[in-house]
Design a protein around this motif. Structure first.
Motif, PDB file in Angstrom:
ATOM      1  N   LEU A  25      -1.669  13.336   4.332  1.00  0.00           N
ATOM      2  CA  LEU A  25      -1.132  12.032   3.930  1.00  0.00           C
ATOM      3  C   LEU A  25      -2.139  10.927   4.253  1.00  0.00           C
ATOM      4  O   LEU A  25      -2.305   9.981   3.472  1.00  0.00           O
ATOM      5  N   ARG A  26      -2.812  11.065   5.371  1.00  0.00           N
ATOM      6  CA  ARG A  26      -3.856  10.090   5.757  1.00  0.00           C
ATOM      7  C   ARG A  26      -4.988  10.076   4.732  1.00  0.00           C
ATOM      8  O   ARG A  26      -5.486   9.003   4.352  1.00  0.00           O
ATOM      9  N   THR A  27      -5.383  11.254   4.276  1.00  0.00           N
ATOM     10  CA  THR A  27      -6.435  11.341   3.260  1.00  0.00           C
ATOM     11  C   THR A  27      -6.009  10.652   1.975  1.00  0.00           C
ATOM     12  O   THR A  27      -6.778   9.889   1.375  1.00  0.00           O
ATOM     13  N   GLN A  57      -6.050   6.870   2.287  1.00  0.00           N
ATOM     14  CA  GLN A  57      -7.398   6.321   2.170  1.00  0.00           C
ATOM     15  C   GLN A  57      -7.884   6.311   0.716  1.00  0.00           C
ATOM     16  O   GLN A  57      -8.567   5.381   0.293  1.00  0.00           O
ATOM     17  N   LEU A  58      -7.518   7.360  -0.033  1.00  0.00           N
ATOM     18  CA  LEU A  58      -7.927   7.418  -1.440  1.00  0.00           C
ATOM     19  C   LEU A  58      -7.266   6.311  -2.258  1.00  0.00           C
ATOM     20  O   LEU A  58      -7.895   5.695  -3.122  1.00  0.00           O
ATOM     21  N   VAL A  59      -6.002   6.044  -1.965  1.00  0.00           N
ATOM     22  CA  VAL A  59      -5.269   5.008  -2.689  1.00  0.00           C
ATOM     23  C   VAL A  59      -5.850   3.631  -2.370  1.00  0.00           C
ATOM     24  O   VAL A  59      -5.840   2.719  -3.206  1.00  0.00           O
ATOM     25  N   ALA A  60      -6.395   3.483  -1.158  1.00  0.00           N
ATOM     26  CA  ALA A  60      -6.939   2.189  -0.725  1.00  0.00           C
ATOM     27  C   ALA A  60      -8.225   1.837  -1.453  1.00  0.00           C
ATOM     28  O   ALA A  60      -8.630   0.676  -1.503  1.00  0.00           O
ATOM     29  N   HIS A 119       0.832  -1.202   0.000  1.00  0.00           N
ATOM     30  CA  HIS A 119       0.000   0.000   0.000  1.00  0.00           C
ATOM     31  C   HIS A 119       0.872   1.261   0.000  1.00  0.00           C
ATOM     32  O   HIS A 119       0.546   2.253  -0.661  1.00  0.00           O
ATOM     33  N   THR A 120       1.970   1.207   0.744  1.00  0.00           N
ATOM     34  CA  THR A 120       2.893   2.347   0.786  1.00  0.00           C
ATOM     35  C   THR A 120       3.505   2.605  -0.584  1.00  0.00           C
ATOM     36  O   THR A 120       3.617   3.753  -1.023  1.00  0.00           O
TER      37      THR A 120
END
Length: 246
Positions: free
Chosen positions: A237-239, A242-245, A17-18
């Motif tokens: 970065l948290r947002t 979540q979008l990438v997920a 994910h990173t």
């Protein structure tokens, strides 16, 4: 056994994910920004502790990351200008439309002048000290204007969404079964939009002090600015995470 453990670490979902996050320009930018502002905070802390030797290292890292981020954003002014142009043909409330255009123009101006400053920092163009300082001031004015327009936009949109939620909560006669399910879906959609709006409002409310300090409107030290920038970078970065997920 060692190979199995290495595989578990390398192929772990968080690692994958990173990598997916860092494959996006925005993901890399927010990561660099987090480290940049943390470096600014840590350098300030080390200087306060009398450890100037290590403070120099973190200041150098902060400067290097700042220069790298400027390079990554070279095409961003055009992106914001396109967004401003699209907003002029929008059909939403006039106040939200105007603040959206103002925000996009503000960010376009900020990043355009920032690109010239970057070109000077890598010796691609030569600017006098006075010219560089003047361009930095103009850039920060655009940055501040963009954030203020975004805050105004958030307030206007928040009021509209709150009004829409209030209407949904009010009882209505003669509704069919399907109407109730539709209203619930719309209600949850509005609440999600309101939560995202509040989240971004917090980020902008903290970030606004960065250009305000650069322009001399307030006087906050590198410790406060570094900590504030680190917090807002982690939130952004948290947002993106979540979008990438999705």
């Amino acid at each position: 056994m060692a190979t199995g453990m290495a595989s578990q670490i390398i192929l772990h979902p968080i690692a994958s994910h990173t990598l997916k996050l860092w494959s996006t320009t925005l993901g890399r930018d927010k990561t660099y920004r987090t480290i940049q502002y943390f470096s600014r905070f840590l350098a300030w802390y080390l200087i306060r502790q009398g450890d100037k030797g290590n403070a120099v290292k973190w200041n150098a890292l902060k400067s290097a990351l700042g220069t790298g981020r400027k390079m990554m954003r070279l095409g961003k002014p055009l992106e914001h200008l396109q967004a401003a142009l699209r907003a002029t043909t929008g059909t939403g409330p006039m106040g939200e439309q105007i603040t959206t255009i103002g925000r996009q123009l503000g960010y376009a101006g900020y990043l355009a002048y920032d690109s010239i400053i970057w070109a000077n920092s890598v010796n691609f163009v030569k600017l006098s000290k006075q010219t560089k300082e003047r361009l930095e001031k103009i850039s920060n004015r655009f940055w501040l204007a963009g954030i203020l327009f975004n805050l105004a936009h958030a307030l206007l949109k928040a009021a509209r969404l709150a009004n829409e939620v209030k209407k949904l909560r009010s009882p209505r006669g003669g509704e069919r079964k399907g109407d109730d399910a539709e209203r619930n879906a719309k209600y949850h959609s509005l609440q999600t939009a309101r939560a995202a709006l509040r989240y971004q409002f917090v980020i902008d409310s903290l970030d606004v002090w960065l250009p305000a300090t650069n322009l001399g409107f307030v006087h906050l030290d590198d410790g406060i600015l570094g900590f504030t920038g680190t917090v807002t970078s982690l939130m952004a970065l948290r947002t993106q995470w979540q979008l990438v997920a999705k």
